[in-house]
Write a protein that holds these residues in place. Sequence first.
Motif, short mmCIF file in Angstrom:
data_model
loop_
_atom_site.label_atom_id
_atom_site.label_comp_id
_atom_site.label_asym_id
_atom_site.label_seq_id
_atom_site.Cartn_x
_atom_site.Cartn_y
_atom_site.Cartn_z
N ASP A 270 14.83 48.30 -4.12
CA ASP A 270 13.69 47.65 -3.47
C ASP A 270 13.61 46.17 -3.79
O ASP A 270 13.22 45.36 -2.96
CB ASP A 270 12.38 48.32 -3.89
CG ASP A 270 12.29 49.75 -3.37
OD1 ASP A 270 13.04 50.07 -2.42
OD2 ASP A 270 11.49 50.53 -3.91
N ALA A 271 13.92 45.83 -5.05
CA ALA A 271 13.66 44.46 -5.48
C ALA A 271 14.86 43.53 -5.33
O ALA A 271 14.67 42.33 -5.10
CB ALA A 271 13.19 44.47 -6.94
N PHE A 272 16.06 44.05 -5.44
CA PHE A 272 17.22 43.16 -5.38
C PHE A 272 17.28 42.36 -4.07
O PHE A 272 17.55 41.15 -4.10
CB PHE A 272 18.53 43.91 -5.65
CG PHE A 272 19.72 43.00 -5.74
CD1 PHE A 272 19.84 42.08 -6.78
CD2 PHE A 272 20.71 43.03 -4.77
CE1 PHE A 272 20.92 41.21 -6.86
CE2 PHE A 272 21.81 42.17 -4.84
CZ PHE A 272 21.91 41.26 -5.88
N PRO A 273 17.03 42.99 -2.91
CA PRO A 273 17.09 42.21 -1.66
C PRO A 273 16.13 41.02 -1.67
O PRO A 273 16.46 39.95 -1.15
CB PRO A 273 16.70 43.23 -0.59
CG PRO A 273 17.04 44.55 -1.17
CD PRO A 273 16.80 44.42 -2.64
N MET A 274 14.94 41.20 -2.28
CA MET A 274 13.97 40.11 -2.31
C MET A 274 14.47 38.95 -3.17
O MET A 274 14.36 37.78 -2.80
CB MET A 274 12.62 40.62 -2.84
CG MET A 274 11.97 41.63 -1.90
SD MET A 274 10.67 42.61 -2.72
CE MET A 274 9.36 41.41 -2.83
N VAL A 275 15.00 39.30 -4.35
CA VAL A 275 15.51 38.26 -5.24
C VAL A 275 16.74 37.60 -4.63
O VAL A 275 16.90 36.37 -4.65
CB VAL A 275 15.82 38.86 -6.64
CG1 VAL A 275 16.57 37.86 -7.50
CG2 VAL A 275 14.53 39.28 -7.33
N ALA A 276 17.61 38.41 -4.04
CA ALA A 276 18.82 37.87 -3.42
C ALA A 276 18.44 36.92 -2.28
O ALA A 276 19.07 35.87 -2.10
CB ALA A 276 19.71 39.01 -2.91
N GLY A 277 17.41 37.28 -1.53
CA GLY A 277 16.95 36.43 -0.43
C GLY A 277 16.50 35.07 -0.95
O GLY A 277 16.86 34.02 -0.41
N PHE A 278 15.74 35.10 -2.03
CA PHE A 278 15.28 33.85 -2.64
C PHE A 278 16.45 32.99 -3.11
O PHE A 278 16.53 31.78 -2.85
CB PHE A 278 14.32 34.17 -3.81
CG PHE A 278 14.12 33.03 -4.75
CD1 PHE A 278 13.33 31.94 -4.39
CD2 PHE A 278 14.75 33.01 -5.99
CE1 PHE A 278 13.16 30.87 -5.26
CE2 PHE A 278 14.60 31.95 -6.86
CZ PHE A 278 13.80 30.86 -6.49
N VAL A 279 17.39 33.63 -3.80
CA VAL A 279 18.55 32.90 -4.33
C VAL A 279 19.39 32.32 -3.18
O VAL A 279 19.81 31.16 -3.22
CB VAL A 279 19.40 33.80 -5.25
CG1 VAL A 279 20.73 33.15 -5.62
CG2 VAL A 279 18.62 34.15 -6.53
N ALA A 280 19.60 33.12 -2.14
CA ALA A 280 20.42 32.66 -1.01
C ALA A 280 19.77 31.46 -0.33
O ALA A 280 20.43 30.48 0.00
CB ALA A 280 20.62 33.81 -0.02
N ARG A 281 18.45 31.52 -0.14
CA ARG A 281 17.74 30.40 0.52
C ARG A 281 17.88 29.11 -0.26
O ARG A 281 17.83 28.02 0.29
CB ARG A 281 16.25 30.73 0.68
CG ARG A 281 15.94 31.64 1.84
CD ARG A 281 14.43 31.64 2.17
NE ARG A 281 13.60 32.09 1.06
CZ ARG A 281 13.46 33.37 0.70
NH1 ARG A 281 14.10 34.32 1.37
NH2 ARG A 281 12.67 33.71 -0.31
N ASN A 282 18.05 29.24 -1.57
CA ASN A 282 18.16 28.03 -2.39
C ASN A 282 19.61 27.65 -2.67
O ASN A 282 19.88 26.85 -3.57
CB ASN A 282 17.38 28.22 -3.69
CG ASN A 282 15.89 28.12 -3.44
OD1 ASN A 282 15.34 27.04 -3.30
ND2 ASN A 282 15.24 29.27 -3.34
#
Lengths: 88, 183
Positions: free
Chosen positions: B26-38
Amino acid sequence: MKTLHEIEDIERYLLDQLEPQSRVLFEARLLVDPILKIRVQWQRKIHSIVRRSGRRQLKTELERIHRQLFVDPSRSQFQQKILQLFSK
Amino acid sequence: MIAPEPKISIKVAEERGHGFVSLYEDAFPMVAGFVARNGGTFQDAKDIFHDAFVILYEKLVFESFTPEITEEAYLVGIAKHLWIRKFKDDDRKIPMDQMEEGISLSEEYFDDSENRLTSMLEMTGRKCMELLRAFYYDNLPLQKIRRLFGFSSVHSASVQKFKCIEKMRNVIQQKSMNYEDFA
């Protein structure tokens, strides 16, 4: 057994589990007993090392979950979703 | 005495494994999304996520902390702080809400001065380390420790814990005599 009792006392002191009165007594002993003082330092170090080891263990578990999620063919949708984020 | 007990840590891991996997999913996609955007990589996302997970675990276990938001959202909050720390990014460039701004990371987590000593004690006293982790890191209830490690009573589990500390202390003492700058 005497040593083990002392270790137990030190643990209570470090984990803040001593009654106020016992705590005052223990702190007084620390002032006059340099060996006890060193033992407290070592035991604090052990707590910190165990914590470090616990973190390593937890990270090993997370690595295992990571591999599981990214190799299991039944999770290809999940994998695609993540990899797409990094394809731009 | 500790009964011959294979792979205790894995046993514990299996027990909590299920919850971990679903939180990961559940949480990895959210963190990965944040990291990818940056502009971070997949590897960055994994590293930051694992650190955030460990930090959350410790908050839950040691501070009896209950986040007012979901664990997933909290992980994203920690990840933002880790990102700023890792890439010395200006924190104004990373938008944070009030809850996220309130998250503090302990400096102790980033101190790796005891790594060598930890490795040594893990190698020379594996069983003791597993037992002490159950007590001090995972904060497991006494009865559970008794069962997992095969002790006859909670009392003998506690006695063994103190013996393990004594053993480690002797090793550390030995080492500190060899290196003056140790203690």
